[in-house]
Design an enzyme around this catalytic site. Structure first.
Site, PDB file in Angstrom:
ATOM      1  N   LYS A  48      -2.932   6.445 -17.120  1.00  0.00           N
ATOM      2  CA  LYS A  48      -2.517   6.102 -15.600  1.00  0.00           C
ATOM      3  C   LYS A  48      -1.277   5.716 -16.271  1.00  0.00           C
ATOM      4  O   LYS A  48       0.352   6.099 -16.341  1.00  0.00           O
ATOM      5  CB  LYS A  48      -2.736   5.617 -14.699  1.00  0.00           C
ATOM      6  CG  LYS A  48      -3.794   6.190 -14.066  1.00  0.00           C
ATOM      7  CD  LYS A  48      -5.194   4.746 -13.070  1.00  0.00           C
ATOM      8  CE  LYS A  48      -5.917   5.252 -12.376  1.00  0.00           C
ATOM      9  NZ  LYS A  48      -6.860   3.811 -12.109  1.00  0.00           N
ATOM     10  N   GLN A 106      -7.396  -1.782 -10.735  1.00  0.00           N
ATOM     11  CA  GLN A 106      -8.482  -1.139 -10.879  1.00  0.00           C
ATOM     12  C   GLN A 106     -10.335  -1.558 -10.536  1.00  0.00           C
ATOM     13  O   GLN A 106     -10.421  -3.221 -10.909  1.00  0.00           O
ATOM     14  CB  GLN A 106      -8.774  -1.626 -12.281  1.00  0.00           C
ATOM     15  CG  GLN A 106      -9.567  -0.134 -13.126  1.00  0.00           C
ATOM     16  CD  GLN A 106      -9.188   1.580 -12.647  1.00  0.00           C
ATOM     17  OE1 GLN A 106      -8.550   1.595 -12.476  1.00  0.00           O
ATOM     18  NE2 GLN A 106     -10.673   2.384 -12.478  1.00  0.00           N
ATOM     19  N   ASP A 160      -3.706   3.702  -3.244  1.00  0.00           N
ATOM     20  CA  ASP A 160      -5.171   4.220  -3.521  1.00  0.00           C
ATOM     21  C   ASP A 160      -5.763   3.989  -2.509  1.00  0.00           C
ATOM     22  O   ASP A 160      -7.151   4.505  -2.435  1.00  0.00           O
ATOM     23  CB  ASP A 160      -5.701   2.829  -4.482  1.00  0.00           C
ATOM     24  CG  ASP A 160      -6.825   2.409  -5.772  1.00  0.00           C
ATOM     25  OD1 ASP A 160      -6.627   3.682  -5.708  1.00  0.00           O
ATOM     26  OD2 ASP A 160      -6.809   1.598  -5.846  1.00  0.00           O
TER      27      ASP A 160
HETATM   28  N1  GUN Z   1     -12.458   2.867 -10.090  1.00  0.00           N
HETATM   29  C1  GUN Z   1     -12.971   3.986  -9.779  1.00  0.00           C
HETATM   30  N2  GUN Z   1     -12.333   4.882  -9.054  1.00  0.00           N
HETATM   31  C2  GUN Z   1     -10.954   4.339  -8.967  1.00  0.00           C
HETATM   32  C3  GUN Z   1      -9.865   4.737  -7.976  1.00  0.00           C
HETATM   33  O1  GUN Z   1      -9.899   5.532  -7.339  1.00  0.00           O
HETATM   34  N3  GUN Z   1      -9.325   3.634  -7.972  1.00  0.00           N
HETATM   35  C4  GUN Z   1      -9.557   2.070  -8.092  1.00  0.00           C
HETATM   36  N4  GUN Z   1      -8.432   1.285  -8.084  1.00  0.00           N
HETATM   37  N5  GUN Z   1     -10.873   2.106  -9.476  1.00  0.00           N
HETATM   38  C5  GUN Z   1     -11.466   3.007  -9.392  1.00  0.00           C
END
Ligand code: GUN
Length: 297
Positions: free
Chosen positions: A54, A98, A121
């Protein structure tokens, strides 16, 4: 029938190009650089890989990237304090914590402490409610990426039968909501669904998001249906080593489906591209500027 492969990798590159072009305009015309902060608590190896990737892509499209890697034993108050700080930082337009978080941290409390306008998100209850009532919101990245691919492939989805297999807050539920907003007839199936194969066989669109390797075989798929595979599962190869597979059995499903996303190279790349898209969208909204076309719903 051999299915058309929906190339998420190529489509994600196009989305990132669009995001990059918009970032360049924001800088040139307004002196604004969109900023994304990613918070990782602990050392989960898969999460570390996602966070690294990311950060790299955020920088590649010209945005500011901030990473906070925090000790797995940090207190909830310390984490909430960090989020408060990011909420008040005008150079940060998107905040992502995350998941999963270590067990001693309350994920709902943490997510709901993020400013909804910076919740790239789309997990904050305000954004969930806005999406559920068809209002402008931040849309969760993986379902948004799936919807972009479906719209690109089909144009209108109106009247189609969609079956979402999986009911997670991150993918299944928001995916179903997005498809409903597109005027699909939507079924959410899950581990307790009776006659799951027959339910899936009704679908013009199948979205598989259960986290079980190759669970959906080709004989569950209606001929010509579109199959979106959200799963990313690492399995052992008989000859040693590992490989990535989705939640659908690609070999048998691609014989029956009209179109299918591969794993890897389907939904995965679209998720990060949509995170970047959401960050630029959040930045435009925060500054009362026009949003880029086609980067959200
Ligand atoms: N863990 C797995 N997928 C995601 C996501 O789309 N966002 C976040 N914040 N954590 C994750």
């Amino acid at each position: 029938m051999t299915a058309t492969v929906i190339d998420g990798k190529a489509f994600a590159a196009k989305v990132r190009d669009k995001v990059g072009a918009h970032v360049a305009r924001l800088k040139a015309d307004h002196g604004i650089t969109p900023g994304l902060a990613v918070v990782l608590v602990g050392e989960d190896p898969a999460s570390q890989v996602y966070v690294r990737s990311k950060g790299k892509m955020t920088v590649e499209v010209g945005m500011k990237s901030v990473e906070h890697r925090l000790d797995k034993d940090m207190s909830e108050n310390e984490l909430l304090e960090m989020i408060r700080h990011l909420n008040n930082d005008p150079t940060i337009h998107g905040i992502l914590v995350q998941l999963p978080l270590p067990d001693h941290l309350d994920s709902d409390l943490v997510i709901n402490s993020i400013d909804p306008a910076k919740d790239v998100d789309g997990f904050h209850i305000s954004n969930v409610g806005l999406l559920g009532t068809g209002q402008k919101s931040m849309v969760p990245c993986t379902p948004l990426g799936c919807l972009m691919m479906l719209r690109e492939h089909h144009g209108s989805l109106s009247g189609m039968n969609a079956v979402v297999v999986g009911r997670s807050n991150i993918v299944g539920k928001p995916m179903a909501q997005l498809l409903l907003n597109e005027s699909c007839t939507v079924t959410i199936a899950h581990s307790r669904t009776k006659d799951l194969p027959d339910v899936v066989r009704q679908a013009d669109i199948v979205v598989a998001a259960v986290g079980r390797p190759e669970m959906v075989p080709g004989d569950w798929i209606k001929p010509g249906a579109t199959v979106i595979d959200v799963g990313i599962n690492r399995i052992d190869k008989p000859e040693g080593g590992t490989r990535l597979v989705g939640d659908v059995d690609y070999a048998s499903c691609s014989d029956v489906a009209g179109a299918i996303t591969p794993v890897p190279g389907g939904v995965g790349p679209m998720t990060i591209a949509c995170l970047l898209a959401n960050t630029v969208t959040a930045c435009c909204r925060a500054n009362d500027l026009d949003e880029p076309e086609g980067l959200t719903v």
